[in-house]
Design an enzyme around this catalytic site. Structure first.
Site, PDB file in Angstrom:
ATOM      1  N   GLU A 162     -23.000  -8.736 -12.028  1.00  0.00           N
ATOM      2  CA  GLU A 162     -24.110  -8.014 -11.830  1.00  0.00           C
ATOM      3  C   GLU A 162     -23.943  -6.450 -12.727  1.00  0.00           C
ATOM      4  OE1 GLU A 162     -26.481  -6.515  -7.646  1.00  0.00           O
ATOM      5  OE2 GLU A 162     -24.271  -7.010  -7.614  1.00  0.00           O
ATOM      6  N   LYS A 207     -33.295  -9.354  -8.200  1.00  0.00           N
ATOM      7  CA  LYS A 207     -32.608  -9.676  -6.909  1.00  0.00           C
ATOM      8  C   LYS A 207     -33.663  -9.614  -5.897  1.00  0.00           C
ATOM      9  CE  LYS A 207     -28.208  -8.055  -4.912  1.00  0.00           C
ATOM     10  NZ  LYS A 207     -27.083  -6.822  -4.992  1.00  0.00           N
ATOM     11  N   CYS A 238     -25.238 -11.606  -6.065  1.00  0.00           N
ATOM     12  CA  CYS A 238     -24.096 -10.816  -4.974  1.00  0.00           C
ATOM     13  C   CYS A 238     -24.652 -10.934  -3.516  1.00  0.00           C
ATOM     14  CB  CYS A 238     -24.000  -9.355  -5.571  1.00  0.00           C
ATOM     15  SG  CYS A 238     -22.511  -8.453  -4.896  1.00  0.00           S
ATOM     16  N   SER A 278       6.891  14.890  -1.150  1.00  0.00           N
ATOM     17  CA  SER A 278       7.453  15.454   0.007  1.00  0.00           C
ATOM     18  C   SER A 278       8.852  14.990   0.624  1.00  0.00           C
ATOM     19  CB  SER A 278       6.347  15.812   0.940  1.00  0.00           C
ATOM     20  OG  SER A 278       6.259  14.559   1.745  1.00  0.00           O
ATOM     21  N   GLY A 279       9.048  13.872   0.290  1.00  0.00           N
ATOM     22  CA  GLY A 279       9.984  13.154   1.054  1.00  0.00           C
ATOM     23  C   GLY A 279       9.608  12.246   2.192  1.00  0.00           C
ATOM     24  N   SER A 318       3.740  10.247   0.405  1.00  0.00           N
ATOM     25  CA  SER A 318       3.505  10.579  -0.831  1.00  0.00           C
ATOM     26  C   SER A 318       4.341   9.653  -1.539  1.00  0.00           C
ATOM     27  CB  SER A 318       3.989  12.111  -1.068  1.00  0.00           C
ATOM     28  OG  SER A 318       5.264  12.233  -0.442  1.00  0.00           O
TER      29      SER A 318
END
Length: 729
Positions: free
Chosen positions: A46, A115, A176, A361-362, A366
């Site tokens: 499209e 369309k 679509c 950050s641990g 993240s």
């Protein structure tokens, strides 16, 4: 009359908004590949000429002018002759903007098909940009601009809802959203004898959406019979959506060809040879025949002598119909890895920046973002090994450390070139465990890692308060008020944001990258935290792109557990077992900050609230009515039921708490980092979740009062029932 074996082609193209010449080049390449495979009909995505996500650019006349200029170039290109071409572009007709298809053959326009049903919900705003064609099976004349009159040899072409008739069959175009409507155009087309339906789409990815799309297409042809050619956009074309390709060809409810759902190929063409006699035999049932005979839906047929299956081709003993095959799906974990990786690569190569940076950050969020970047690197290395020249060229352009032109050979090598992780600790708040996990993950994936503490910057900023107000704020564990505690937490969070951007700008230069450049900062706030507002405005959740911004905690955990084994990253196990914590308050022997304790609800509950609010469209009162049953402590436990068991009063408290914090934190959504869209309950204010950001207090609202009234009624009924039970006993 021609033969009955027809080779057809559909495609997925990685188009880019307003990349006029690049888009045209990819369209032409797809046509060449289709012709090489022997196809006589090609359908594309499209709005492929301008790029689907042009959005408000569709209000600009330049878009229509340049689209027609590219259409002229396509018509003039004789290498694209001898094949029917279905191509998408915006058209201005009688001062009305239409999303349209142009059907082309040998340098001429056969039909412009606008369309009819526009996508206008969720991420889509097509009614903002276009007008639907509201006259089914009607056509009129479109006045060609001069640049096309010269090519066409005429001043007008047909415009509207019609089909193309070849000597052996007829085909019609669907676009679509029309596939998703209850009375889709393909139904009337099929009843009128149209045997091939093309569908050009700009359909975006969400988790497990492919199953819905496949079922709709298979059901369309299973019920009506016929050949269905589905084309789709693929990749990031300039927005926060990822278009997941998966071009396919389906015959009588069976898949005969299916393209990749996630790929770094800019052009992917899918072809199949179909037997029109199979369609005719499939449609021979009496019930279908009666409906077709009595249908008033008759289409204007545009005649062409071009044969989709010349007689002599059917005599080729090697030519035979493509056999059906089972559908191919990815798991949720694979979808996250592939979608996130492909999107990040498109964004990186097209943004022209030096790479990505993640504040690591641990914690698991993240960690998930970093793992997605590593997934990107794995996909890219595989594409290099497969000989993808576009990817090879892009890698040479982006990777400028070391020997010029040398390609990385492993995902870790590529990761070190394009990805920086940075741990920004505080001596009293950050634990050795989170710092260690961050370093271990960086070592495993190969990122360039920075380990630093922000204590000095934090103390300097805190000192400003003391010097200016003669008042020293304290954390709550040290006897401070809620406001003092919040101030000190937000101070750290915002220092991390500034630090991340500071290092993102200078690190490529400091590392000796030719030309310097900047790194794009990636965010790591999951959908639940954004929904609840459990983040600091303009902290390190503020970034350039957030690849996990619409993925919930449960799916992120599933992805990390999968990646631990699939990517051979045993260090990920520690992230899975760690308690989620922001680490913004001092750690003591008696207290460690916990996300879920701070929020007053679990991440699983947030997912439920999010889905009911957005997908089920429930306000506070209706949500309480729903959950008082779904979470009832009195319900019978069944297999697979993982919902909590709460009394009606507990449910009321949970619902009111959620809507209270949702309302007071809604303003944060206006500045939320653009997130890759993966779920339909994302709270992204900028495109998807259009709601106010200044609400009246929910605690005083009528909806909360109605919850209290309903709660009182429920508890009274429960007491009466309990009393009757005692009397009976």
């Amino acid at each position: 009359m021609g033969g009955h074996l027809v080779t057809v082609a559909t495609c997925s193209l990685n188009q880019w908004v307003l990349d006029w010449e690049g888009n045209l080049q990819r369209i032409v390449e797809s046509i060449h590949l289709a012709k090489k495979a022997g196809a006589r009909l090609r359908v594309g995505p499209e709005l492929e000429i301008c790029g689907y996500s042009s959005l408000d650019h569709f209000h600009e006349l330049d878009v229509y002018t340049h689209s027609l200029e590219m259409l002229r170039k396509l018509l003039e290109d004789e290498s694209c002759h001898d094949i029917l071409i279905d191509v998408g572009l915006p058209i201005l007709h009688r001062n009305i903007r239409y999303n349209a298809r142009a059907i082309l053959l040998n340098g001429k326009i056969l039909l412009i098909r606008p369309k009819m049903w526009l996508a206008n919900d969720g991420n889509y705003r097509e009614m903002r940009h276009f007008t639907p064609w509201m006259r089914p099976r009607e056509t009129e004349l479109f006045h060609l601009p001069k640049i096309l009159q010269e090519i066409q040899g005429e001043t007008h072409v047909l415009f509207g809802d019609a089909v193309i008739s070849t000597p052996e069959t007829a085909f019609g175009a669907e676009t679509c959203e029309e596939l998703f409507t209850p009375k889709a155009p393909h139904i009337d087309m099929a009843l009128d004898g149209v045997e091939i339906i093309t569908n050009s789409s700009g359909s975006h990815f969400t988790l497990q959406k492919l199953d819905v799309r496949l079922q709709l297409i298979m059901e369309a042809t299973r019920k009506s019979g016929g050949v269905y050619l589905y084309a789709n956009q693929q990749g990031c074309d300039g927005e926060r959506l990822y278009f997941d390709g998966c071009a396919m060809i389906i015959v009588n409810g069976n898949i005969v060809a299916q393209g990749s759902q996630f790929s770094l190929n800019d052009v992917e063409v899918v072809t199949a040879t179909v037997d029109l006699e199979e369609v005719r035999a499939y449609r021979s049932s009496i019930s279908r025949g009666l409906q077709a005979a009595t249908s008033n839906a008759k289409y204007q047929r545009i005649q062409t002598s071009f044969e989709l299956s010349p007689e002599d081709e059917d005599t080729d003993i090697w030519k035979k119909p493509t056999l059906p095959r089972p559908p191919r799906y990815h798991s949720v974990e694979e979808e996250i890895a592939l979608c996130g990786g492909c999107y990040l690569w498109d964004y990186l190569r097209r943004s022209g920046t030096a790479g990505y940076l993640v504040p690591l950050s641990g914690g698991i969020d993240s960690c998930a973002t970093a793992t997605l970047v590593f997934s990107m690197c794995r996909i890219v290395i595989q594409a290099i090994e497969d000989g993808n020249q576009q990817v090879i060229d892009d890698v040479r352009c982006i990777c400028k450390y070391g020997k010029e032109g040398e390609l990385p050979k492993t995902p870790q090598e590529l990761c070190n070139q394009v990805f920086t992780t940075i741990y920004m600790g505080m001596s009293k708040q950050s634990s050795a465990e989170t710092r260690g996990r961050a370093k271990e993950l960086s070592d495993a994936i190969g990122s360039y890692h920075v380990n630093l503490d922000i204590d000095d910057v934090y103390e300097a900023q805190k000192k400003l308060i003391v010097q200016t107000t003669n008042f020293e704020p304290r954390f709550k564990v040290h006897g401070g008020t809620v406001q003092e505690n919040l101030t000190l937490q937000c101070l750290q969070a915002r220092i991390r944001m500034v630090t991340a951007y500071e290092f993102g700008q200078i690190l490529p230069t400091a590392r000796g990258r030719p030309g310097g450049g900047s790194l794009l900062v990636l965010g790591s706030a999951n959908v639940g935290e954004s929904l609840r507002g459990y983040l600091t405005k303009y902290d390190c959740s503020s970034a350039d792109i957030n690849p996990i911004g619409s993925i919930d905690k449960a799916d992120l955990k599933r992805f990390i557990a999968w990646a631990e084994k699939k990517f051979d990253l045993p260090c990920l196990h520690g992230f899975l077992t760690a308690v989620p914590t922001a680490e913004l308050e001092p750690i003591t022997q008696e207290y460690v900050q916990s996300d879920e304790a701070d929020m007053g609800m679990t991440y699983a509950e947030l997912t439920v609230f999010g889905r009911l609010r957005k997908l089920n469209k429930l306000g506070p009162y209706a949500m309480f009515q729903r959950l008082v049953h779904d979470w009832s402590a009195d319900r019978e436990k069944v297999e697979g039921d993982e919902a909590p068991f709460y009394t009606p009063r507990q449910v009321a408290e949970k619902v009111k708490r959620f809507f209270h914090f949702y309302a007071i934190n809604r303003h944060k959504m206006t500045t939320l980092t653009p997130a890759l869209h993966c779920n339909d309950y994302s709270p992204d204010d900028n495109r998807f979740d259009l709601r106010p950001f200044l609400y009246p207090p929910f605690w005083k609202s009528w909806s909360f009062k109605r919850i209290d009234m309903e709660l009182e009624r429920i508890e009274k009924k429960r007491e009466e029932r309990a009393g009757k039970g005692k009397e009976t006993a």
